[in-house]
Design an enzyme around this catalytic site. Sequence first.
Site, PDB file in Angstrom:
ATOM      1  N   GLU A 259       0.627  -1.095   0.090  1.00 56.82           N
ATOM      2  CA  GLU A 259      -0.070   0.173  -0.120  1.00 56.82           C
ATOM      3  C   GLU A 259       0.841   1.093  -0.037  1.00 56.82           C
ATOM      4  O   GLU A 259       1.442   1.430   0.936  1.00 56.82           O
ATOM      5  CB  GLU A 259      -0.813   0.060   1.433  1.00 56.82           C
ATOM      6  CG  GLU A 259      -1.672  -1.177   1.437  1.00 56.82           C
ATOM      7  CD  GLU A 259      -3.042  -1.289   0.375  1.00 56.82           C
ATOM      8  OE1 GLU A 259      -3.236  -0.193  -0.156  1.00 56.82           O
ATOM      9  OE2 GLU A 259      -3.343  -2.187   0.338  1.00 56.82           O
ATOM     10  N   CYS A 298      -3.554   8.370   3.615  1.00 52.23           N
ATOM     11  CA  CYS A 298      -3.029   7.853   2.197  1.00 52.23           C
ATOM     12  C   CYS A 298      -4.314   8.140   1.339  1.00 52.23           C
ATOM     13  O   CYS A 298      -4.009   8.140  -0.025  1.00 52.23           O
ATOM     14  CB  CYS A 298      -2.461   6.347   2.385  1.00 52.23           C
ATOM     15  SG  CYS A 298      -3.866   5.554   3.243  1.00 52.23           S
TER      16      CYS A 298
HETATM   17  P1  NAP Z   1       7.960   5.104   4.693  1.00 53.12           P
HETATM   18  O1  NAP Z   1       9.305   5.945   5.050  1.00 53.12           O
HETATM   19  O2  NAP Z   1       8.082   4.396   3.316  1.00 53.12           O
HETATM   20  O3  NAP Z   1       8.203   3.965   5.791  1.00 53.12           O
HETATM   21  C1  NAP Z   1       7.073   3.041   6.002  1.00 53.12           C
HETATM   22  C2  NAP Z   1       7.790   1.827   6.838  1.00 53.12           C
HETATM   23  O4  NAP Z   1       8.708   1.259   6.046  1.00 53.12           O
HETATM   24  C3  NAP Z   1       8.277   2.286   8.297  1.00 53.12           C
HETATM   25  O5  NAP Z   1       7.950   1.098   9.346  1.00 53.12           O
HETATM   26  C4  NAP Z   1       9.522   2.230   7.908  1.00 53.12           C
HETATM   27  O6  NAP Z   1      10.543   2.445   9.009  1.00 53.12           O
HETATM   28  C5  NAP Z   1       9.652   1.218   6.966  1.00 53.12           C
HETATM   29  N1  NAP Z   1      11.169   1.088   6.035  1.00 53.12           N
HETATM   30  C6  NAP Z   1      11.692   2.155   5.603  1.00 53.12           C
HETATM   31  N2  NAP Z   1      12.732   1.956   4.964  1.00 53.12           N
HETATM   32  C7  NAP Z   1      12.726   0.523   4.620  1.00 53.12           C
HETATM   33  C8  NAP Z   1      13.388  -0.538   4.309  1.00 53.12           C
HETATM   34  N3  NAP Z   1      14.431  -0.235   3.408  1.00 53.12           N
HETATM   35  N4  NAP Z   1      13.043  -1.729   4.195  1.00 53.12           N
HETATM   36  C9  NAP Z   1      11.926  -2.147   5.024  1.00 53.12           C
HETATM   37  N5  NAP Z   1      11.527  -1.142   5.874  1.00 53.12           N
HETATM   38  C10 NAP Z   1      11.589  -0.094   5.625  1.00 53.12           C
HETATM   39  O7  NAP Z   1       6.668   5.705   4.776  1.00 53.12           O
HETATM   40  P2  NAP Z   1       6.298   6.609   5.831  1.00 53.12           P
HETATM   41  O8  NAP Z   1       6.728   8.074   5.621  1.00 53.12           O
HETATM   42  O9  NAP Z   1       6.046   6.148   7.305  1.00 53.12           O
HETATM   43  O10 NAP Z   1       4.648   6.663   5.547  1.00 53.12           O
HETATM   44  C11 NAP Z   1       3.930   7.783   4.710  1.00 53.12           C
HETATM   45  C12 NAP Z   1       3.730   7.139   3.344  1.00 53.12           C
HETATM   46  O11 NAP Z   1       3.070   6.142   3.575  1.00 53.12           O
HETATM   47  C13 NAP Z   1       3.135   7.985   2.512  1.00 53.12           C
HETATM   48  O12 NAP Z   1       3.645   8.139   1.309  1.00 53.12           O
HETATM   49  C14 NAP Z   1       1.590   7.367   2.433  1.00 53.12           C
HETATM   50  O13 NAP Z   1       0.770   7.686   1.020  1.00 53.12           O
HETATM   51  C15 NAP Z   1       2.012   6.097   2.624  1.00 53.12           C
HETATM   52  N6  NAP Z   1       0.667   5.302   3.066  1.00 53.12           N
HETATM   53  C16 NAP Z   1      -0.128   4.609   2.408  1.00 53.12           C
HETATM   54  C17 NAP Z   1      -1.014   3.830   2.909  1.00 53.12           C
HETATM   55  C18 NAP Z   1      -1.903   2.913   2.035  1.00 53.12           C
HETATM   56  O14 NAP Z   1      -2.801   2.348   2.504  1.00 53.12           O
HETATM   57  N7  NAP Z   1      -1.844   3.180   0.999  1.00 53.12           N
HETATM   58  C19 NAP Z   1      -1.504   4.186   4.297  1.00 53.12           C
HETATM   59  C20 NAP Z   1      -0.937   5.139   5.071  1.00 53.12           C
HETATM   60  C21 NAP Z   1       0.326   5.453   4.678  1.00 53.12           C
HETATM   61  P3  NAP Z   1      11.010   3.476   9.748  1.00 53.12           P
HETATM   62  O15 NAP Z   1       9.602   4.263  10.340  1.00 53.12           O
HETATM   63  O16 NAP Z   1      11.672   2.828  10.922  1.00 53.12           O
HETATM   64  O17 NAP Z   1      11.881   4.304   8.798  1.00 53.12           O
END
Ligand code: NAP
Length: 525
Positions: A259, A298
């Site tokens: 997602e 999101c």
């Molecule tokens: P993110 O930076 O991509 O992080 C998401 C998760 O992935 C966090 O738990 C992060 O850990 C982890 N992560 C980061 N790098 C990783 C890697 N290389 N390998 C494995 N895991 C890794 O996103 P965010 O900033 O937390 O969230 C915002 C984004 O999420 C927005 O773009 C939003 O649109 C999207 N979102 C989508 C939905 C949906 O249902 N489609 C829902 C909510 C949010 P850390 O926090 O420890 O870095």
Amino acid sequence: MTTTPLLPNIVAGKAQAGQGPGTPLFDPVLGTELVRVSREGLDLASAFAFAREQGGTALRALSYRERAGLLTAIGQVLQAKRDDYYAIATANSGTVTRDSAVDIDGGIFTIGQYAKWGEKLGDARALLDGERIRLGKDPAFQSQHILTPTRGLALFINAFNFPSWGLWEKAAPALLSGVPVVVKPGTPTAWLTQRMVQDVVEAGVLPAGALSVICGSSAGLLDALQPFDVLSLTGSAGTAAQIRGHKAIAERSVRCNIEADSLNSALLDPNATADSEAFTLFVSEVVREMTVKSGQKCTAIRRAFVPRALYDAAAQAIGAKLSKVSVGNPRNEAVRMGALVSRAQFDGVREGRAQLLAEAQPLYDGRNQALVDADPAVAACAMPVLLGTSDPVGARVLHDVEVFGPVSTLMPYDNEAQAFELIRRGQGSLVASVYSADPAFTARAALELADSHGRVHAISPDVASLHTGHGNVMPQSLHGGPGRAGGGEELGGLRALGFYHRRSAVQASTAALDALAASTTPLTY
Ligand code: NAP
């Protein structure tokens, strides 16, 4: 110097503190440190093995009805501690009560729905998928597809914006399916996820190993996955791309649901007028979606499309409502919109907004308003900004950059076909909403937009007081979207169970298939 508490991870059925000083989590309004998280020194391989072997085996030994009972028990544990969760959300997510409810009560509601649906699946431990199909002329040898729970674990790598709902909307169908869960919450707001898991595990309502939480770094998590495990990522497109290239997915075929981010749209009927109810509904929903959780959803409306003749009227009406939104410290009752989750997100919103401003003008700019009860030099509070362009066809960035905050762009369109084309420039989104009193237009819009959207939310005056909201994800309906939205599918009632089960075709005699039918239940939606 006082040090804040280090939250334990909950793995192998017990609390296990990580080593080292850990990563601090902050109050995004006051800037104060709250707690710390660390998973340094955790033995991931044995934590995952415990989940698979102890948690998975115990869950699979139960029927769907019994597992539905576990969900009910989880709901009761969480309900009893709701006040604690609201306090954590205010402190660590910076949200007003109404926005915390979307996350906390939304999660508890989703668990309750799956408990009800699971109860109806009865005493079976596997599911029948469709009817028997004859394999030849003689009907005595047939094929029956069945669904059995995968013998691995479900790893959820979650985003920071829904520390409660983001866990439970996935964990409810996983546990109902008989699959143990390991969640790695987004670090900035990990406290709420950690506390909920700790409460449920300490309450003893689940078999040991059925639910685990690992807070902090994601390093090495994917390396510990095995072929029958499943992985869900909710996060940005960049993280999704890294995960897709990992060996666990590329070489070990770990099933993966993503997602990701999305430029969701709202569309006003071409025949609407400024005094129509469709117009009023459209304006209210754009404002709501910009401001709920400070736009950190999101599913939030990022692009709002109106017939060109209504561009100015829509800008004025949205701006007038936004000007009444008070922003600041969520502890102050006069505040309607709290903070972003961190100063880093605040900077991210500022940068993203600057990118959009290369192609758009501010139509309403809240940045000159004062914060309520908060220091602008410290608080991660972003003001709502409505942008607009008269040339959405020539725009590129506006259809491409997701600003994860209270920012949306108003765009005029010249005809129906162009409106659909512009919406599709988002390259696949979670949701599009349509505002119209004309059922024929709504039906056309649904058919035009369904292939590029996981959900089409159509609002007409007759459902004005009934509809569930553009951005609210209901467990009854699919959540996910194609293309840049990640290509994932979640929820959708019992459809969600498919991700946690393996489909297999059993080719056998009528007598054998009769015996199989006696110990399974048909999966119907
Ligand atoms: P993110 O930076 O991509 O992080 C998401 C998760 O992935 C966090 O738990 C992060 O850990 C982890 N992560 C980061 N790098 C990783 C890697 N290389 N390998 C494995 N895991 C890794 O996103 P965010 O900033 O937390 O969230 C915002 C984004 O999420 C927005 O773009 C939003 O649109 C999207 N979102 C989508 C939905 C949906 O249902 N489609 C829902 C909510 C949010 P850390 O926090 O420890 O870095």
